[in-house]
Design a protein around this motif. Sequence first.
Motif: not given
Length: 321
Positions: A266-271, A310-318
Motif C-alpha cells: 500500500v505504501v509503495a502504491t501511494i508513492f 485520496g489513495m489512502g482513503w480509497f485503500f481504507r474504504h476497500r
Amino acid sequence: MIESLVYRGGAVESYDDLARAKAAEGTTWVHATEVTDDERERVREAFDLHPLAIDDITGNVRAKTEEFTDYVFVLLKTARLTRGETTFEEEITDDPVGIFFSDDWVVTLTPGTAEEIGRVRGAVESLDERLLERGADFTAYRIVDAMVDRYFDLLDGIETKIESIEDEVVASTDIDLLEGINSVRRELLSFRKLLWPAREAVGTLARGDPNPISGVTEKYYRDVYDHLVQLVDLTETYRDLIAGTRDIYLNTLSQSTNEVMKVLTVVATIFIPLTFVAGVYGMNFEWMPELGWQWGYPAVLGLMAAIAVGMGWFFRHRGYI
C-alpha cells in the motif's frame, strides 16, 4: 552393585553368595545396578544365563521377550525427559533393563540406576508388599508395571509442554516456539519407537506363552499390555496435536508476513504517482509554464498531498489497510 534377597517363611533374607541365593528355599531376587563386566559375568555364571541375552542389556537393542529352557528373558527400557539449557530443549533418554525370571528366582540387570526397580525392591525389603511370596512371575510383573507407570509420567510431561505451546502459538510467532514444536515431535517419535517394541514384548507375556507364568499372573500382564496400548494411542494423538500446532504456527507466521507485505505494498502504491509527479517536475526543460508561476511549488505539493490522501482513503474504504 549386586543385591540378593530371598523370601522364605514370611521374612526376607540377604545373601552375599549368588550360588547360595539361587539354591535357597523360597523365591530369590538378584538385582544388579550400574553393573560392570565382571559383575555381569558373575550373575551369568551363577544363574546360567545365555551370553547373548547378557549382551543385549549393554547394546542398543529394542524391547523383546525370549523364552529359554529354564527361564524367561524380558528386555525393556526405562525412559525419562532430560532437560536442556532452554525451556523447550528436552530429549528422551533410556536405559535397558534385563529381567530374567524362572519358577523361583528373578534377576534384574541394568547398566543404569533404574529408579522404578528401586521402588519395587524397597517395598520387598520392607515387606510392604509380599511380592516374592506370590512367585517370581508376579515379581517380574510388578517390575514391568512400575516401568510402564513411569511412561505415563513422561507422557504427562509432554502433554503439559504441548498445552503450553498451544497457548502461545496463536499469539506469537517467536522462533523459539518452532524449536519447541520440533523438540516435542522428536520426543514423541523417540517415545513411539520405545513403546511399540515394549508392547510386543509384554504382549507375549500377556498371552501366557512362557511356561513360568501362571494363569493368575497372566491376567496382570494383560493389564500392563492394556496400559501400553493406551500409551501408544495417546502418543499417536499427541503427534497429531503437535502436527496441527505446527500448521497453526506456520499459518500464523504466513499471515503475519502477509500483513507486513500488504502494508508495504500500500505504501509503495501511494508513492508511485507521487514519484511520477516529482519526476515530471524534476526534468530540466526550459519551457515549463508552471516553473514561472508564483504558486507552482505549493500547488504541486498540494496535488501530491491530495493524491496521497485520496489513495489512502480509497485503500481504507476497500479494507486493504
